[in-house]
Design an enzyme around this catalytic site. Structure first.
Site, short mmCIF file in Angstrom:
data_model
loop_
_atom_site.label_atom_id
_atom_site.label_comp_id
_atom_site.label_asym_id
_atom_site.label_seq_id
_atom_site.Cartn_x
_atom_site.Cartn_y
_atom_site.Cartn_z
N ASP A 181 -24.22 -41.65 13.32
CA ASP A 181 -24.43 -43.07 13.05
C ASP A 181 -23.13 -43.86 13.20
O ASP A 181 -23.15 -45.07 13.43
CB ASP A 181 -24.99 -43.25 11.64
CG ASP A 181 -25.37 -44.69 11.35
OD1 ASP A 181 -26.01 -45.32 12.22
OD2 ASP A 181 -25.02 -45.19 10.28
N ASP A 188 -22.39 -45.59 17.07
CA ASP A 188 -22.80 -46.85 17.68
C ASP A 188 -21.73 -47.93 17.53
O ASP A 188 -21.36 -48.60 18.49
CB ASP A 188 -24.15 -47.32 17.14
CG ASP A 188 -24.24 -47.26 15.62
OD1 ASP A 188 -23.19 -47.07 14.97
OD2 ASP A 188 -25.35 -47.40 15.09
N ASP A 208 -28.14 -52.00 13.35
CA ASP A 208 -27.60 -50.78 12.76
C ASP A 208 -27.88 -50.73 11.26
O ASP A 208 -28.40 -49.73 10.74
CB ASP A 208 -26.09 -50.72 13.02
CG ASP A 208 -25.46 -49.45 12.48
OD1 ASP A 208 -26.13 -48.40 12.50
OD2 ASP A 208 -24.31 -49.51 12.03
N ASP A 244 -30.56 -48.21 9.41
CA ASP A 244 -30.02 -47.30 8.37
C ASP A 244 -30.91 -47.34 7.14
O ASP A 244 -31.24 -46.30 6.55
CB ASP A 244 -28.60 -47.73 7.98
CG ASP A 244 -27.56 -47.27 8.99
OD1 ASP A 244 -27.89 -46.47 9.88
OD2 ASP A 244 -26.40 -47.72 8.87
#
Length: 211
Positions: free
Chosen positions: A73, A76, A94, A98
């Protein structure tokens, strides 16, 4: 500007170390057609796969998938900066995905506990999810007011580590209990932190908007 706490320094050191570890992969992706948003989506898919494995009772597999997806993660944002493709939408996507992935994993945990007849554990999962969402919300709301709010014992990296350990070592109920307690404690820490920064004045009810 207040000095970062020991927890914040450890968190930042861990993030920097992981970014260095992933550096060669980031550079390779920066030369490829892969976009940061595609990496964000791939991380979500790994987390959803972890949730599916957990729902099916394969805790160790779920833990491995969740930790790998959460580690990547970082890719990105790092990829976006390295390739000059940072966008407000990318940051928004993002954060949103999440929350979606974390919620899916906790929903799968609640499902497993329900199948096993652990009603109390299901309730604790609900509190853990509430704490996780409020932890993110308090930071976002504070930043919307122009205030820094990264204090607290349990932000996303710690939640990821705690859930990953709980899955890998089959101590998920204990991990979820700690997640609930420490997340809600972190919410309290952030409320007090914002109160100190604002002088503890009364809320501006007429113009305040829920996010």
């Amino acid at each position: 500007m207040p000095r970062p706490s020991p927890v914040e320094r450890i968190r930042e050191a861990g993030k920097a170390g992981l970014e260095r570890l992933l550096g060669p992969l980031v550079r390779a992706l920066a030369r490829s057609p892969v976009t940061p948003n595609q990496v964000t989506a791939a991380c979500l898919l790994l987390t959803l796969a972890a949730a599916g494995a957990l729902a099916a009772g394969h805790l160790a597999t779920a833990g491995a998938l969740f930790l790998v997806g959460s580690a990547f993660d970082l890719l990105d944002g790092t990829l976006a900066r390295a390739s000059g493709r940072t966008t407000p939408f990318g940051a928004f996507l993002d954060s949103t995905l999440d929350r979606l992935g974390e919620g899916a994993l906790l929903a799968a945990a609640a499902y497993r506990f329900a199948l096993e007849g652990q009603a109390l554990a299901v309730a604790v999962v609900a509190l853990g999810l509430l704490g996780a969402l409020l932890t993110s919300y308090t930071r976002a709301r504070a930043e919307g007011l122009g205030l820094a709010c990264t204090v607290g014992w349990l932000s996303r990296p710690e939640r990821v580590g705690l859930l990953g350990i709980g899955l890998l070592f089959n101590v998920l109920a204990e991990a979820v209990f700690l997640l609930a307690v420490l997340s809600l404690w972190t919410v309290g820490q952030r409320i007090l932190h914002v109160r100190r920064q604002t002088g503890g004045g009364p809320p501006d009810l007429p113009s305040s908007r829920d996010a």
